[in-house]
Design a protein around this motif. Structure first.
Motif, mmCIF file in Angstrom:
data_model
loop_
_atom_site.group_PDB
_atom_site.id
_atom_site.type_symbol
_atom_site.label_atom_id
_atom_site.label_comp_id
_atom_site.label_asym_id
_atom_site.label_seq_id
_atom_site.Cartn_x
_atom_site.Cartn_y
_atom_site.Cartn_z
ATOM 1 N N THR A 436 0.844 -1.197 0.000
ATOM 2 C CA THR A 436 0.000 0.000 0.000
ATOM 3 C C THR A 436 0.874 1.239 0.000
ATOM 4 O O THR A 436 1.695 1.436 0.905
ATOM 5 C CB THR A 436 -0.926 0.020 1.230
ATOM 6 O OG1 THR A 436 -1.746 -1.154 1.217
ATOM 7 C CG2 THR A 436 -1.816 1.260 1.217
ATOM 8 N N GLU A 437 0.712 2.075 -1.025
ATOM 9 C CA GLU A 437 1.412 3.356 -1.075
ATOM 10 C C GLU A 437 0.666 4.365 -0.204
ATOM 11 O O GLU A 437 -0.529 4.549 -0.360
ATOM 12 C CB GLU A 437 1.443 3.905 -2.500
ATOM 13 C CG GLU A 437 2.193 3.091 -3.511
ATOM 14 C CD GLU A 437 2.127 3.750 -4.882
ATOM 15 O OE1 GLU A 437 3.188 4.080 -5.423
ATOM 16 O OE2 GLU A 437 1.004 3.952 -5.400
ATOM 17 N N LEU A 438 1.388 5.018 0.688
ATOM 18 C CA LEU A 438 0.776 6.076 1.480
ATOM 19 C C LEU A 438 1.099 7.459 0.918
ATOM 20 O O LEU A 438 0.703 8.476 1.487
ATOM 21 C CB LEU A 438 1.208 5.970 2.941
ATOM 22 C CG LEU A 438 0.781 4.670 3.637
ATOM 23 C CD1 LEU A 438 1.143 4.705 5.110
ATOM 24 C CD2 LEU A 438 -0.702 4.400 3.460
ATOM 25 N N GLU A 444 6.861 2.911 -6.963
ATOM 26 C CA GLU A 444 7.772 3.023 -8.103
ATOM 27 C C GLU A 444 9.174 3.388 -7.650
ATOM 28 O O GLU A 444 10.166 2.834 -8.131
ATOM 29 C CB GLU A 444 7.235 4.066 -9.082
ATOM 30 C CG GLU A 444 8.068 4.214 -10.346
ATOM 31 C CD GLU A 444 7.467 5.213 -11.314
ATOM 32 O OE1 GLU A 444 8.205 5.642 -12.231
ATOM 33 O OE2 GLU A 444 6.277 5.566 -11.153
ATOM 34 N N ARG A 445 9.280 4.322 -6.724
ATOM 35 C CA ARG A 445 10.599 4.699 -6.223
ATOM 36 C C ARG A 445 11.207 3.599 -5.353
ATOM 37 O O ARG A 445 12.423 3.400 -5.340
ATOM 38 C CB ARG A 445 10.499 6.022 -5.470
ATOM 39 C CG ARG A 445 10.270 7.220 -6.413
ATOM 40 C CD ARG A 445 10.266 8.529 -5.674
ATOM 41 N NE ARG A 445 9.075 8.721 -4.849
ATOM 42 C CZ ARG A 445 7.935 9.238 -5.304
ATOM 43 N NH1 ARG A 445 7.808 9.579 -6.581
ATOM 44 N NH2 ARG A 445 6.902 9.400 -4.494
ATOM 45 N N LEU A 446 10.341 2.866 -4.626
ATOM 46 C CA LEU A 446 10.820 1.721 -3.847
ATOM 47 C C LEU A 446 11.416 0.666 -4.776
ATOM 48 O O LEU A 446 12.480 0.096 -4.488
ATOM 49 C CB LEU A 446 9.664 1.128 -3.038
ATOM 50 C CG LEU A 446 9.981 -0.065 -2.135
ATOM 51 C CD1 LEU A 446 10.888 0.341 -0.984
ATOM 52 C CD2 LEU A 446 8.684 -0.680 -1.599
ATOM 53 N N GLU A 447 10.753 0.421 -5.894
ATOM 54 C CA GLU A 447 11.264 -0.551 -6.852
ATOM 55 C C GLU A 447 12.603 -0.106 -7.422
ATOM 56 O O GLU A 447 13.522 -0.916 -7.582
ATOM 57 C CB GLU A 447 10.267 -0.760 -7.983
ATOM 58 C CG GLU A 447 10.752 -1.745 -9.033
ATOM 59 C CD GLU A 447 9.693 -2.098 -10.048
ATOM 60 O OE1 GLU A 447 10.067 -2.503 -11.158
ATOM 61 O OE2 GLU A 447 8.493 -1.984 -9.741
ATOM 62 N N ALA A 448 12.743 1.181 -7.738
ATOM 63 C CA ALA A 448 14.007 1.683 -8.268
ATOM 64 C C ALA A 448 15.143 1.480 -7.272
ATOM 65 O O ALA A 448 16.283 1.175 -7.658
ATOM 66 C CB ALA A 448 13.868 3.159 -8.623
ATOM 67 N N MET A 449 14.858 1.630 -5.991
ATOM 68 C CA MET A 449 15.877 1.424 -4.970
ATOM 69 C C MET A 449 16.287 -0.039 -4.866
ATOM 70 O O MET A 449 17.478 -0.375 -4.831
ATOM 71 C CB MET A 449 15.364 1.920 -3.614
ATOM 72 C CG MET A 449 15.137 3.415 -3.525
ATOM 73 S SD MET A 449 14.157 3.881 -2.062
ATOM 74 C CE MET A 449 15.265 3.397 -0.739
ATOM 75 N N PHE A 450 15.306 -0.933 -4.830
ATOM 76 C CA PHE A 450 15.564 -2.350 -4.547
ATOM 77 C C PHE A 450 15.983 -3.142 -5.787
ATOM 78 O O PHE A 450 16.498 -4.257 -5.659
ATOM 79 C CB PHE A 450 14.325 -3.000 -3.929
ATOM 80 C CG PHE A 450 14.221 -2.819 -2.442
ATOM 81 C CD1 PHE A 450 14.509 -3.861 -1.578
ATOM 82 C CD2 PHE A 450 13.836 -1.602 -1.890
ATOM 83 C CE1 PHE A 450 14.411 -3.707 -0.205
ATOM 84 C CE2 PHE A 450 13.732 -1.425 -0.525
ATOM 85 C CZ PHE A 450 14.028 -2.480 0.326
ATOM 86 N N ARG A 451 15.753 -2.630 -6.981
ATOM 87 C CA ARG A 451 16.009 -3.392 -8.204
ATOM 88 C C ARG A 451 17.454 -3.881 -8.272
ATOM 89 O O ARG A 451 18.389 -3.143 -7.975
ATOM 90 C CB ARG A 451 15.711 -2.528 -9.428
ATOM 91 C CG ARG A 451 15.879 -3.245 -10.769
ATOM 92 C CD ARG A 451 15.699 -2.282 -11.921
ATOM 93 N NE ARG A 451 16.730 -1.247 -11.912
ATOM 94 C CZ ARG A 451 17.942 -1.388 -12.429
ATOM 95 N NH1 ARG A 451 18.287 -2.548 -12.987
ATOM 96 N NH2 ARG A 451 18.818 -0.402 -12.392
ATOM 97 N N SER A 452 17.625 -5.117 -8.695
ATOM 98 C CA SER A 452 18.962 -5.679 -8.903
ATOM 99 C C SER A 452 19.252 -5.744 -10.399
ATOM 100 O O SER A 452 18.426 -6.239 -11.170
ATOM 101 C CB SER A 452 19.059 -7.089 -8.320
ATOM 102 O OG SER A 452 20.265 -7.720 -8.730
#
Length: 462
Positions: A436-438, A444-452
């Motif tokens: 859930t995005e608050l 989207e930004r979380l994915e950019a951070m975690f992407r390998s």
């Protein structure tokens, strides 16, 4: 690990719960008489043949560093055989950024058909997680024979696998020419050379784990002559003679005289792209072979771009393989590197309580991350909740308290464990209602951070 995990006391909570049902939950050593019936119970649980004396002799030498436990029912006719089994050990799990974290590998979870629906599996898994947490291990991992069992304990898929099948009659090699050579070698030669190769490869691929003796020797067929006799071993050496890759395959002799036999790639490891290309080319050009089949492979493979007919390589059976479960949020998240800077508040729910809380993850420009617990920080909890209230909330309340803007997401420990290795999309989980995005754009930004940049992959079952 400072404490001896093999002899760490059995979890008292699970032992008490099982004792109330007339069952004994105990540790077992590989040198004890009960190890043979324990192994037979494992094989029965996975519908495998009873182990031979030769197999047991090999297994005893392979598994001295595993924590082995079982559940016994003294009222049954064969009271020496456990009605449930488990084993575990600490291993190094590769995470993004050429790093690794200590993980608690859980294996051989079985419950006899005579003792199902009595909460035995629940106590086994609970005991493993509490033991790992007590020993300070940040992450638990397993490979699951059934996909519907382990989610209730916070496990979730973190690395996928696929089967690749290539019609070798209709496709030619169009990739680079290797500078070294491929040789046939023996399993004894690979015992040392191959282990050095997989260990060098391990840190380059998130999801890989360090081989212990049992896993490594099993891969080479040591202790199982029936399997070993069908295996062929290849090694790639560079122009200077340094071993940089190896492959294990076997051939199913179906219509060999018409060039329709199937070559099954059981394992392929390479420390350079040159070694990988050379081994795949060798396998694709085997005489009398009409099909090359490689299971338990990454969902993306460069070799499919190195053959003349792209359609000749077909990916199938893509599914979950490595399941992960974060136990210590700061230790797990700070162990890896990230692909983009940012600040995000992770509001994590965890029914077992290990990872529950509100955590601020701050990622610097160099990809390093730091984690701060926010629970109990005055009005922070209310402000985090307020940041998501109403349509288009932007998290300004959180930003005000944190001095700099931070994204805020709410998710379960399973979802955090899924995105941990960088192969599962946070935006897909958000679209599925699992994250859930608050504030707008947080997933989207979380994915950019975690992407390998390297697809996570686990190369074996354990």
């Amino acid at each position: 690990m400072s404490e001896d995990y093999v002899t760490h006391p059995i979890d008292p909570e699970s032992a008490g719960a099982l004792a109330s049902r007339g069952l004994r939950f105990e540790l077992l050593g590989v040198d004890e008489a009960g190890y043979v019936p324990w192994t037979e119970a494992v094989n029965r649980g996975f519908h495998e043949a009873r182990p031979t004396a030769e197999f047991m002799a090999t297994r005893r030498t392979q598994a001295p560093f595993r924590r082995i436990s079982g559940v016994w029912d003294d009222t049954i006719p064969d009271a020496a055989s456990p009605v449930a089994t488990a084993s575990s050990w600490p291993t190094e799990l590769t995470v993004p950024g050429l790093k690794s974290v200590t993980a608690w590998a859980i294996s051989t979870i079985t419950v006899s058909a005579t003792h199902r629906r009595r909460g035995v599996a629940r106590e086994l898994l609970g005991a493993e997680l509490r033991t790992a947490h007590a020993l300070g291990v940040p992450v638990a991992i397993l490979t699951a024979s059934e996909a519907t069992i382990y989610g209730r304990w916070g496990f979730a898929p973190a690395a996928m696998t696929a089967t690749w099948t290539v019609d070798t009659r209709d496709s030619k090699w169009s990739g680079p020419e290797a500078s070294g050579r491929v040789h046939y070698v023996t399993s004894e030669q690979l015992l040392v050379d191959g282990h050095e190769i997989v260990e060098r490869m391990r840190l380059s691929v998130p999801g890989l784990i360090a081989f212990d003796g049992q896993l490594w020797e099993r891969l080479l067929g040591i202790g199982d002559d029936t399997v070993a006799r069908t295996m062929r071993f290849l090694r790639y050496d560079d122009a200077e003679g340094t071993p940089l890759g190896f492959a294990i395959y076997r051939v199913r002799n179906e219509d060999t005289h018409r060039g329709r036999a199937v070559a099954e790639v059981q394992y392929l490891a390479a420390t350079t792209e040159d070694a990988s290309a050379a081994l795949w080319r060798f396998l694709l050009e085997l005489d009398l072979i009409g099909e090359l089949r490689a299971s338990l492979r990454p969902v993306t493979e460069p070799f499919v771009w190195q053959i003349s007919d792209f359609r000749a390589a077909v990916k199938s059976e893509e599914h979950d393989h490595l399941w992960a479960r974060i136990l210590d949020v700061p230790a797990a998240l700070q162990a890896r590197r990230y692909s983009a800077p940012g600040r995000v508040v992770l509001d994590v729910s965890d029914p077992q309580g290990f990872a529950a809380g509100k955590w601020l993850l701050e990622v610097a420009a160099d990809g390093t991350g730091s984690v701060t617990r926010l629970d109990g920080a005055g009005a922070m909890g209310a402000e985090i909740a307020g940041a998501g209230a109403g349509a288009g909330a932007t998290g300004t309340a959180v930003a005000g308290s944190l001095n700099h803007a931070a994204d805020v997401v709410s998710l379960g420990v399973g979802q955090l464990s899924s995105i941990y290795l960088g192969g599962v999309s946070a935006t897909v989980l958000a679209r599925a209602g699992r994250i859930t995005e608050l504030n707008d754009g947080a997933a989207e930004r979380l994915e950019a951070m975690f992407r390998s940049p390297v697809t996570p992959w686990l190369s074996i079952w354990f």
